[in-house]
Design an enzyme around this catalytic site. Structure first.
Site, PDB file in Angstrom:
ATOM      1  N   LYS A   1      13.524 -12.929   8.645  1.00 58.32           N
ATOM      2  CA  LYS A   1      13.230 -13.773   6.866  1.00 58.32           C
ATOM      3  C   LYS A   1      14.985 -15.021   6.926  1.00 58.32           C
ATOM      4  O   LYS A   1      15.123 -15.105   7.673  1.00 58.32           O
ATOM      5  CB  LYS A   1      13.586 -12.378   6.164  1.00 58.32           C
ATOM      6  CG  LYS A   1      12.204 -12.273   5.523  1.00 58.32           C
ATOM      7  CD  LYS A   1      11.857 -11.180   5.276  1.00 58.32           C
ATOM      8  CE  LYS A   1      10.545 -10.943   4.566  1.00 58.32           C
ATOM      9  NZ  LYS A   1      10.296  -9.461   3.341  1.00 58.32           N
TER      10      LYS A   1
ATOM     11  N   ARG B   1       9.154  -3.257   8.973  1.00 58.22           N
ATOM     12  CA  ARG B   1       7.688  -4.178   8.993  1.00 58.22           C
ATOM     13  C   ARG B   1       8.389  -5.549  10.117  1.00 58.22           C
ATOM     14  O   ARG B   1       9.339  -6.077  10.048  1.00 58.22           O
ATOM     15  CB  ARG B   1       7.419  -4.777   8.391  1.00 58.22           C
ATOM     16  CG  ARG B   1       6.180  -6.233   8.206  1.00 58.22           C
ATOM     17  CD  ARG B   1       5.134  -5.906   6.803  1.00 58.22           C
ATOM     18  NE  ARG B   1       4.457  -6.720   6.296  1.00 58.22           N
ATOM     19  CZ  ARG B   1       4.777  -8.102   6.806  1.00 58.22           C
ATOM     20  NH1 ARG B   1       5.948  -8.480   6.914  1.00 58.22           N
ATOM     21  NH2 ARG B   1       3.760  -9.052   6.752  1.00 58.22           N
TER      22      ARG B   1
HETATM   23  C1  8Y7 Z   1       6.505  -7.229   3.678  1.00 59.12           C
HETATM   24  C2  8Y7 Z   1       5.329  -6.792   3.528  1.00 59.12           C
HETATM   25  C3  8Y7 Z   1       6.389  -9.825   3.655  1.00 59.12           C
HETATM   26  C4  8Y7 Z   1       7.634  -6.291   3.095  1.00 59.12           C
HETATM   27  C5  8Y7 Z   1       6.047  -5.155   2.385  1.00 59.12           C
HETATM   28  C6  8Y7 Z   1       7.408 -12.316   6.085  1.00 59.12           C
HETATM   29  C7  8Y7 Z   1       3.030  -8.752   3.335  1.00 59.12           C
HETATM   30  C8  8Y7 Z   1       6.838 -11.833   4.643  1.00 59.12           C
HETATM   31  N1  8Y7 Z   1       6.994  -9.706   3.522  1.00 59.12           N
HETATM   32  N2  8Y7 Z   1       5.110  -6.432   3.473  1.00 59.12           N
HETATM   33  N3  8Y7 Z   1       5.085  -8.644   3.663  1.00 59.12           N
HETATM   34  N4  8Y7 Z   1       7.749  -5.520   2.451  1.00 59.12           N
HETATM   35  N5  8Y7 Z   1       5.662  -4.273   2.221  1.00 59.12           N
HETATM   36  O1  8Y7 Z   1       8.117 -12.612   5.258  1.00 59.12           O
HETATM   37  O2  8Y7 Z   1       8.899  -7.048   3.093  1.00 59.12           O
HETATM   38  O3  8Y7 Z   1       7.129 -11.110   6.910  1.00 59.12           O
HETATM   39  S1  8Y7 Z   1       5.278 -10.950   3.614  1.00 59.12           S
END
Ligand code: 8Y7
Length: 276
Positions: free
Chosen positions: A221, A255
């Site tokens: 990020k 994630r």
């Molecule tokens: C997150 C996410 C994204 C997160 C959850 C990226 C879809 C942006 N970030 N879902 N999604 N938590 N639950 O940088 O932090 O991956 S998208």
């Protein structure tokens, strides 16, 4: 604790990695590489081999400033991929969406968890989640992805995030989603300055104290880029450090774009945490 994701088990007695599978032409980090269905399936299989516990399929880019995708476009991106993964892979699939119609189509196709960065705030999303009858990850965000990084402000970011998530849990429970189907996520990078993200990480245990499983998404990020001045390709070490700090405080799902490395990092944490 085992979470039943439409018949596929997510075992949260150990921390798990959620592998990111973007099916978008513009997704940051993956730059349209996994557009083809075959390529997405191959990537999913590699994630399983690398130790992923769940695969997060997304068809709408939620990065700051990303274009809005129509319902039909989002469904046509994710449904064929979910069907292919569902028939060939045993681990649960989550659907990264905020749209009620996409939730229904994805769960129909085999998704077993709804990952909603808008925490079911879109009209009809709570009802769709109730009908889908799968676990839901409720994520905090301030503002919409288009404008959220413009000027985020909080009195107390940790308290405000917990208040928001507590309110969304109450809404879900009132609608008939059992508490044991809910996962919380403070939403790193979603309407937060670097300092807000650092405060949330330092005090993540307060989110964990709410008693529900916590998911953390910090992989590659921009907070890392801002603090360390490194490009997206150079953010793995910092991402692993943040994953370890999260698991150490009790996060159950990380994630990540880098499944193999993240599994190793959090397994080491788990070993330390479980030694007598
Ligand atoms: C997150 C996410 C994204 C997160 C959850 C990226 C879809 C942006 N970030 N879902 N999604 N938590 N639950 O940088 O932090 O991956 S998208």
């Amino acid at each position: 604790m085992i979470v039943d994701c439409a018949g596929k088990d997510l075992d949260l007695s150990h921390p798990q990695v959620m592998g990111i599978l973007n099916v978008t032409p513009d997704s940051f980090s993956d730059g349209g590489l996994f557009l083809a269905q075959d390529s997405a399936l191959a990537q999913a299989k590699q994630m399983v081999a690398d130790g992923a516990g769940i695969i997060d399929v997304g068809g709408e880019s939620t990065r700051p400033g990303a274009a809005i995708v129509s319902i039909e476009e989002e469904i046509s991106r994710v449904v064929p991929v979910i069907e292919a993964i569902h028939s060939e892979i045993d681990i649960p699939i989550s659907i990264d969406t905020s749209k009620p119609d996409v939730m229904r189509a994805a769960v129909q196709a085999g998704a077993g968890l709804i990952n909603d960065v808008r925490a079911l705030t879109v009209e009809g999303a709570v009802a769709a989640a109730v009908a889908c009858d799968v676990p839901v990850c409720l994520m905090h965000a301030q503002g919409s992805p288009q404008t959220m990084q413009d000027d985020p402000r909080y009195d107390d970011v940790v308290a405000n995030v917990i208040e928001f998530l507590t309110e969304r849990v109450a809404v879900c429970e009132q609608a008939g989603i059992a508490r044991d189907k809910l996962i919380l996520d403070p939403g790193f990078g979603f309407g937060k300055r670097a300092t807000h993200n650092l405060q949330l990480m330092k005090h993540l245990s307060k989110v964990i104290d709410q008693g529900l499983p916590v998911l953390v998404g910090v992989s590659r990020k921009s907070m890392i880029g801002k603090l360390l001045n490194v490009s997206v390709e150079e953010r793995l070490a910092a991402s692993l450090s943040l994953a370890a700090l999260s698991v150490w405080q009790g996060a159950k799902i990380i994630r990540s774009h880098d499944v193999r490395e993240t599994v190793q990092a959090i397994m080491m944490c788990d070993h330390v945490m479980n030694v007598s």
